[in-house]
Design an enzyme around this catalytic site. Structure first.
Site, short mmCIF file in Angstrom:
data_model
loop_
_atom_site.label_atom_id
_atom_site.label_comp_id
_atom_site.label_asym_id
_atom_site.label_seq_id
_atom_site.Cartn_x
_atom_site.Cartn_y
_atom_site.Cartn_z
CE LYS A 1 -3.50 2.57 2.50
NZ LYS A 1 -4.04 2.88 3.85
CG ASN B 1 -6.80 1.30 11.50
OD1 ASN B 1 -5.61 1.50 11.34
ND2 ASN B 1 -7.23 0.75 12.63
#
Length: 258
Positions: free
Chosen positions: A97, A206
């Site tokens: 990522k 998250n």
């Protein structure tokens, strides 16, 4: 709900998750288990790669969850490429990522450096998943250089502000030929459902899960929201109208009575 494919890998869940901000490794694992997420991103800065019993890494590896190392903390393309190469060696994965945010206050991604790093990493054989602004032009450029998906932000990292960039996200989704994963700012299950309803292929969550009073229950809530949003999209949502349209017109019925 249909599967999602990225670089030939099949995902049954369209909910991707992070590992930061949890009160403990146990709370993290309980939340991830409840979410049924199959891909988890983690920062190299928070891992002890030399310690085989790292309290974040070891339980994730035992669960056979696909790990997506990120380059969080990189301020330039050069730093991001270096971090990605470290991750590939340590974790034996060529997935990364790509995150480059030189501003420590707002953590806004640097589009120019991200594009430069993406081009270099792709040449080196990486599967690049870039985190960027909701910029349709940049997302198209990243797709053209070979990124396997794009990850535009919904709103600033950790802000829980939802899809503040929705008009631009819809353009990105409409023109993209690679998966669009909305990342950052998703603060509630309803935000995740909306992202899937408008055609996003997945979301990455998250903070909203990690800081919840009951992270495991919130993980399940996000799982259900993502499933509902994708189901709604696949089913075909009704068209929005300015004028009312009766579901049971009375015209013929009243005429028959007169």
């Amino acid at each position: 709900m249909s599967s999602l494919f990225i670089a030939g890998h099949e995902f049954h869940s369209r909910l991707f998750t992070g590992t930061g901000k949890y009160a403990s490794a146990d709370a993290m694992m309980d939340s991830l288990t409840a979410s049924e997420s199959e891909l988890v991103t983690l920062s190299l800065r928070r891992m002890d790669l030399k310690n085989q019993t790292d309290n974040i890494l070891k339980p994730l590896q035992q669960q056979r969850i696909k790990l997506l190392p990120n380059t969080s903390g990189a301020r330039t393309a050069k730093e991001a490429v270096f971090a990605a190469e470290l991750a590939r060696e340590a974790l034996e994965t060529n997935w990364v990522k790509l995150e480059i945010h030189p501003d420590p206050r707002y953590l806004m991604p640097d589009g120019m450096e991200t594009l430069l790093a993406a081009e270099e990493l792709i040449k080196k054989g990486f599967v690049v998943m870039p985190y960027v602004h909701a910029d349709p032009v940049l997302c198209k450029r990243l797709e053209e250089v070979g990124c396997q998906c794009v990850m535009p932000l919904g709103s600033p990292i950790g802000s829980n502000m939802g899809l503040a960039s929705r008009p631009f996200l819809e353009i990105i989704i409409e023109q993209s030929t690679v998966p669009v994963i909305i990342d950052a700012g998703i603060g509630a299950p309803s935000d995740a459902a909306l992202a899937l309803e408008i055609g996003a292929d997945a979301v990455l969550v998250n903070t909203a899960m990690a800081v919840a009073r009951q992270p495991a229950k919130m993980g399940k809530a996000f799982r259900l929201a993502v499933e509902a949003g994708r189901m709604a999209y696949e089913s075909g949502l009704g068209e929005r109208r300015v004028q009312a349209q009766a579901t049971s017109p009375l015209t013929d019925f009243l005429g028959a009575l007169s």
